[in-house]
Design a protein around this motif. Structure first.
Motif: not given
Lengths: 471, 464
Positions: A228, A230-232, A234
């Protein structure tokens, strides 16, 4: 927190399945996350791609090889192998350059501008369009590179300390702006494309069986886990890149149009050029996306992900931008008359009724008339017609640039008028650049994720409302 | 606990945490929320696409990425503007490494044409900001990180397909193997699995980095060498990959060329050609004599010139600049009374000084600084007892002193007996300047008491 992310506009809908007849789902059929992964990855994992792929690849690669050979011939012999002459010093090379750069615009437009406008339908086609952008920019960059004549000095285009000449680039020239615009555009497009691909490359990595594939995709996906945090970061980076790419995409064709508009030539020296070029670029880019997408969704079995509705929407964009381009053509004539400049008036009369009028009317019929057919739903849904019209759009947009260049034939002094005749090298290089483009594209289709799976899944979950029924 | 151990028997490292799978994004968010509510702090969620609400549920901190991008964008603006102003608006001649700048006027725009600099500035802002966004994302996410203990879990491969995972780290203060496992399954997690620190595997040996760095540095040498040689002067031919225009298929001076009958590469001028400034229509000035028919220069000389062309065979025709070498034909040699006696140029102090300087350069080697005939070359020739050497006539000899200026001018131009002519080396005005100076040194040697001013005479007689 998620104010800037893709679903901000729809988070209210979370969990509520939309009524299918009002708002049909973007992913059709009985698909779940796994089947989307399966459908997309299968294309690059399949040890035997469809026969059509092989045939196309052999043809494209040999045409690209011919292009390479012609460039070699050009370098050895000199630019005299082209039809460029004193009057029309910018012949096919610049026409092809502007044509390809224009095509390259749709990718970033679909990825960035439609992203910022929260147009969820972009997710199925953006990867495709971005790849198309990059390959088109590669083709575009080739032409100015070889047009400089002594190719080995192409680095003179960039500012660098020259110990022999003690000279620097000329920053007041639109040609130099062009160097910066196109190279920035190429770089940012590659970053944008690659960054969007990282999660999907990780998917390919995790599915890979063969150690070489596992290693290659592992390297390319940089160790992405999908955590999560990384996704944030990204998503933030993706939004920022989209926000940066949007003005960039508008600036690139604006600056390309400055190459013409900043000069003093009748027919070129107009303020309408930047918006007219940008509209034309989007128009031609969407044309090319359709040309590629219609057969690809057929061959690769992507009809559930790239639906008829996607195609229809792209047709509508083509009609809109085609009409804008048509309006620009009319405006040019109006201004020539209203401006009262006899040279300008002559330039336009010469375009429409002069010796090269055939080029002008080809352009008008392909660019202004053919997209109007998309007003009819039946035509938008007929894939064969869509494909044919998209090719007309490509032809028309190539002719638009050709018509502009032909203004050079008859400038101020009748004494220096000269008709342009392309050589077979000119024609061969135009065809050859298509070979290069399709070669790169077919390789992309074979080895990389051609649909942004993570984005499609996101839309499935939150827009089509599958989040609840996921298994 | 046994079911959480991976099946293979490889030695296991330290326990890093527990991984649990959840059915979908909703379940993941719910579980994450409960985990943080229960006091877990080091929990991470994994999903194939960004899950809404997960950041709030896990209390993820905000990212500084936007500020990184802003800073890079601003520095892009400064860099681009400074770069363009420096490269196009300033000049420091002689600066090393080609960094002199290049301030030049074009299309009437000022040196600092800010409006014309905007497009490039804009592009550089975008470029650097995009670098910030892309590389910022990579670095802040700790990528590239190709090895990760989680990748050893077979189940975890679904995290990029359709799997939703929660991972509780062992370093969490609340972590306790059994309780945490029970807690995760109470949240609906399935396939709960322990993740251990890997103990097997290979690392890149350290010396390879050194070797790599050395190879990279060595690989830089050839291009650096080429770059350095391309910009400096050298006695050996420059190494260049592309011959460019260094070798041109053209006829160079003093070479043969088979196409012409006479085989010469260099061509003679077409008869009657007069080079620019080669008309020489003022005979007094250019030749030092007054033509008999009273015309100044003019028709006679041009006729003579044309005649000389028509009689000479092409094979050894006149020099390329024709007019300059055309001496009046012998029959035309002026009579004594025709020599110019007055200077055809204005006599000034500057001319005299110029004459002195030119004489010392061109004549003194043979004639000596005083014109007496004992120049350095003469002395040396006498020392070596060179039989063929003719001693230059002293310019103070009566035969020379009596000569009109025109004749002296002719001597310098065309030489006399053993002395060569100097008209190819010395410009017309300079030749007259030398004649003027000759007159001065002659006077200095043959002066009488009357030539001295009164006060100097008194001074002299006082000395006696």
């Amino acid at each position: 927190m998620a104010t800037a992310d893709i679903t901000a506009g729809v988070s209210g809908k979370l969990g509520s399945v939309p009524e299918p007849w009002i708002d049909p789902p973007w992913v059709e059929g009985d698909n779940d996350y796994k089947s989307v992964t399966e459908k997309v990855c299968r294309i690059s994992e399949n040890p035997r791609p469809p026969l059509a792929w092989f045939v196309s690849f052999v043809i494209a690669a040999s045409v690209a090889g011919m292009f390479g050979a012609m460039i070699g011939y050009l370098i050895i012999t000199g630019v005299g192998v082209w039809g460029n002459q004193n009057a029309v010093a910018w012949g096919f090379p610049i026409v092809n350059f502007v044509f390809w750069v224009g095509i390259g615009h749709a990718g970033t437009l679909i990825s960035a501008i439609l992203f910022l406008f929260r147009q969820h339908w972009r997710t199925s086609i953006n990867r495709f369009a971005e790849a198309m952008t990059i390959f088109a920019v590669v083709c575009a960059g080739t032409f100015p590179g070889i047009h400089v004549g002594r190719v080995w000095f192409a680095y003179w285009l960039f500012p660098y300390p020259d110990t022999r000449l003690n000279m620097w680039s000329q920053f007041r020239s639109p040609l130099l702006w062009d160097v910066f615009a196109v190279s920035t555009y190429a770089t940012v497009s590659v970053l944008f494309w690659y960054m969007g691909m990282i999660p999907d490359l990780a998917t390919l990595r995790d599915r890979a069986v063969h150690p070489i594939r596992r290693f290659a995709y592992g390297l390319l996906s940089l160790g992405w886990t999908g955590s999560s945090s990384q996704w944030l970061i990204y998503e933030k980076a993706y939004t920022l890149l989209a926000a940066l790419a949007t003005p960039l995409v508008l600036s690139v064709h604006t600056i390309v149009s400055f190459d013409f508009a900043v000069s003093q030539l009748p027919g070129w020296h107009t303020t309408i050029f930047p918006p007219y070029f940008v509209a034309g670029a989007i128009f031609s880019g969407f044309g090319m996306v359709l040309t590629l997408m219609v057969p690809a969704r057929q061959w690769f079995g992507l009809k559930d992900i790239v639906t008829t509705r996607h195609i229809e929407l792209m047709c509508k964009v083509i009609t809109a931008t085609g009409t804008m381009v048509g309006f620009a053509y009319l405006t040019e004539f109006f201004i020539a008359w209203y401006g009262g400049n006899p040279y300008e008036q002559f330039a336009f009369m010469n375009r429409a009724f002069g010796p090269q009028a055939w080029a002008y009317w080809t352009m008008i019929s392909c660019n202004v008339i053919s997209p109007q057919l998309f007003w009819f739903g039946a035509i938008r849904r007929n894939m064969l017609l869509v494909f044919i019209i998209s090719i007309f759009v490509n032809i028309g947009m190539w002719f638009e640039r050709f018509v502009i260049i032909l203004s050079l034939e008859r400038a101020f002094l009748p004494g220096s008028w000269q008709s342009f005749v392309p050589t077979w090298i000119d024609l061969g290089m135009l065809v050859g650049s298509f070979g290069l483009f399709f070669t790169l594209f077919l390789l992309f289709c074979r080895f990389l994720p051609i649909v942004a799976m993570s984005e499609v899944k996101h839309v499935m979950a939150y827009v089509d409302g599958k989040a609840k029924k996921a298994h | 606990m046994s079911k959480t151990h991976p099946s293979h028997d490889a030695p296991q490292g330290k326990r890093l945490g527990l991984l649990a799978q959840f059915a979908g994004p909703e379940e993941l968010v719910a579980a994450a929320e409960k985990a943080t509510d229960a006091g877990y702090q080091r929990v991470e969620a994994f999903s194939p696409f960004p899950v809404l609400g997960i950041d709030e549920a896990l209390k993820n901190p905000r990212t500084i990425l936007p500020y990184v991008v802003l800073m890079l964008g601003l520095s892009g603006m400064c860099i681009a503007l400074l770069m363009q102003c420096y490269m196009n608006g300033m000049e420091f001649p002689g600066a090393p490494w080609g960094l002199s700048g290049y301030d030049f006027l074009i299309s009437g725009k000022p040196s600092f044409s800010i409006p014309a600099f905007i497009p490039v500035t804009f592009e550089v802002i975008i470029l650097l900001s995009a670098f910030g966004a892309f590389f910022g994302m990579i670095l802040l996410n700790g990528l590239p990180k190709l090895s990760n203990p989680l990748f050893r879990s077979e189940r975890f491969a679904a995290a990029t397909d359709d799997g939703f995972f929660l991972f509780v780290e062992a370093s969490d203060p609340k972590f306790a193997e059994a309780e945490t496992e029970a807690f995760l399954s109470s949240l609906g997690g399935s396939g709960i699995e322990g993740i251990d620190e890997p103990v097997t595997g290979h690392a890149v040996p350290g010396f390879l980095y050194l070797v790599g760095a050395a190879v990279a540095t060595l690989a830089l040498l050839p291009p650096m060498y080429l770059w350095a040689t391309s910009g400096t002067t050298s006695t050996v031919p420059r190494i260049s990959f592309f011959k460019d225009m260094e070798n041109q298929p053209k006829v160079k001076p003093q070479t043969t060329f088979a196409l012409f009958k006479d085989g010469r590469g260099m061509r003679v001028a077409v008869p009657g050609t007069v080079a620019r400034g080669g008309l020489k229509d003022d005979a007094k000035l250019y030749f030092g004599y007054e033509p008999e028919d009273g015309f100044v220069g003019g028709p006679r000389r041009i006729e003579a010139m044309l005649a000389s062309y028509s009689v000479q065979p092409v094979a050894d025709g006149p020099d390329a600049d024709g007019a300059d070498s055309a001496t009046p034909p012998a029959a035309d040699q002026p009579k004594e009374e025709n020599w110019v006696t007055e200077f055809p140029v204005k006599v000034t102090k500057e001319l005299m000084e110029r004459g002195q300087q030119r004489f010392n350069i061109h004549c003194a080697v043979c004639h000596g600084l005083d014109g007496g005939g004992m120049g350095l070359v003469t002395k040396r020739a006498l020392e070596l007892e060179q039989g063929t050497w003719t001693q230059p006539t002293s310019v103070h000899a009566e035969s020379v002193v009596e000569q009109p200026v025109g004749k002296l001018f002719n001597t310098i131009s065309n030489g006399v007996r053993k002395m060569p002519g100097y008209k190819e080396h010395i410009a017309v005005e300079d030749r007259w300047a030398i004649v003027l100076y000759l007159r001065a040194i002659q006077r200095s040697q043959l002066a009488t008491a009357d030539d001295l001013p009164k006060d100097k005479l008194i001074e002299l007689s006082n000395l006696n």
